[in-house]
Design a protein around this motif. Structure first.
Motif, PDB file in Angstrom:
ATOM      1  N   THR A 192       0.820  -1.210   0.000  1.00  0.00           N
ATOM      2  CA  THR A 192       0.000   0.000   0.000  1.00  0.00           C
ATOM      3  C   THR A 192       0.858   1.266   0.000  1.00  0.00           C
ATOM      4  O   THR A 192       0.438   2.293  -0.537  1.00  0.00           O
ATOM      5  N   ASP A 193       2.072   1.229   0.564  1.00  0.00           N
ATOM      6  CA  ASP A 193       2.970   2.384   0.477  1.00  0.00           C
ATOM      7  C   ASP A 193       3.352   2.656  -0.978  1.00  0.00           C
ATOM      8  O   ASP A 193       3.363   3.807  -1.419  1.00  0.00           O
ATOM      9  N   LYS A 208      -0.233  -9.883  -1.309  1.00  0.00           N
ATOM     10  CA  LYS A 208      -1.437  -9.824  -0.475  1.00  0.00           C
ATOM     11  C   LYS A 208      -2.187  -8.509  -0.684  1.00  0.00           C
ATOM     12  O   LYS A 208      -3.391  -8.427  -0.443  1.00  0.00           O
ATOM     13  N   ASP A 209      -1.495  -7.471  -1.160  1.00  0.00           N
ATOM     14  CA  ASP A 209      -2.105  -6.168  -1.413  1.00  0.00           C
ATOM     15  C   ASP A 209      -2.407  -5.931  -2.894  1.00  0.00           C
ATOM     16  O   ASP A 209      -2.851  -4.847  -3.267  1.00  0.00           O
ATOM     17  N   ARG A 210      -2.153  -6.944  -3.727  1.00  0.00           N
ATOM     18  CA  ARG A 210      -2.360  -6.794  -5.172  1.00  0.00           C
ATOM     19  C   ARG A 210      -3.843  -6.523  -5.465  1.00  0.00           C
ATOM     20  O   ARG A 210      -4.716  -7.187  -4.918  1.00  0.00           O
ATOM     21  N   LEU A 211      -4.099  -5.556  -6.320  1.00  0.00           N
ATOM     22  CA  LEU A 211      -5.471  -5.269  -6.749  1.00  0.00           C
ATOM     23  C   LEU A 211      -5.932  -6.355  -7.722  1.00  0.00           C
ATOM     24  O   LEU A 211      -5.123  -6.912  -8.474  1.00  0.00           O
ATOM     25  N   GLY A 212      -7.212  -6.635  -7.715  1.00  0.00           N
ATOM     26  CA  GLY A 212      -7.761  -7.729  -8.507  1.00  0.00           C
ATOM     27  C   GLY A 212      -7.475  -7.644  -9.992  1.00  0.00           C
ATOM     28  O   GLY A 212      -7.289  -8.664 -10.656  1.00  0.00           O
ATOM     29  N   THR A 225       4.052 -12.851  -0.550  1.00  0.00           N
ATOM     30  CA  THR A 225       2.952 -12.133   0.084  1.00  0.00           C
ATOM     31  C   THR A 225       3.414 -10.888   0.827  1.00  0.00           C
ATOM     32  O   THR A 225       2.639  -9.985   1.070  1.00  0.00           O
ATOM     33  N   HIS A 226       4.686 -10.856   1.190  1.00  0.00           N
ATOM     34  CA  HIS A 226       5.264  -9.709   1.885  1.00  0.00           C
ATOM     35  C   HIS A 226       6.733  -9.591   1.464  1.00  0.00           C
ATOM     36  O   HIS A 226       7.166 -10.292   0.560  1.00  0.00           O
ATOM     37  N   PHE A 227       7.476  -8.744   2.134  1.00  0.00           N
ATOM     38  CA  PHE A 227       8.880  -8.530   1.788  1.00  0.00           C
ATOM     39  C   PHE A 227       9.753  -9.057   2.911  1.00  0.00           C
ATOM     40  O   PHE A 227       9.509  -8.786   4.065  1.00  0.00           O
TER      41      PHE A 227
END
Length: 135
Positions: free
Chosen positions: A29-30, A116-120, A132-134
């Protein structure tokens, strides 16, 4: 090999003198806020091979999910996002590929972070590692 880039108004320029260590999309999201888009597209290069050649970018420090600083570099005049230096990755600069001279290159993306924050509508890149994360 020398690759050059600059901001939209050309007040800040840079270059790097190596092949990318990797190429990545980050969906956190950042990064969505940083670009005003669904992700950042990054060419990750060794910091020792990266140089600002013109002007002085402004910086903004954000604290990442790791609790460490993500330093964002941008043009103070036109606002172009140029690159980031992540405290969690002290040896590389994450160059925003849209600021490469001649436009963004069609790089073979090796990894996608923060899926996990990817837009559809932003579909998975076939063959890229999905995290899913860094870290």
């Amino acid at each position: 090999m020398v690759t050059k880039g600059s901001c939209m108004c050309s007040q800040v320029g840079y270059e790097f003198t190596s092949e990318p260590a990797t190429t990545a999309l980050c969906h956190c999201t950042d990064c969505q806020k940083w670009t005003g888009g669904p992700y950042t597209a990054n060419v990750v290069v060794p910091r020792k091979n990266f140089t600002v050649t013109k002007g002085t970018p402004k910086t903004y420090d954000a604290i990442g999910a790791s609790g460490k600083v993500n330093k964002h570099f941008f043009c103070g005049n036109c606002g172009s996002s140029l690159y980031t230096e992540l405290e969690i990755m002290p040896d590389v600069a994450c160059v925003k590929s849209g600021c490469l001279d001649g436009g963004a290159k069609d790089h073979d993306i090796k990894v996608e972070f923060y899926t996990k924050d990817r837009l559809g509508y932003a579909k998975e890149i076939p063959g890229a590692e999905q995290l899913t994360h860094f870290g």
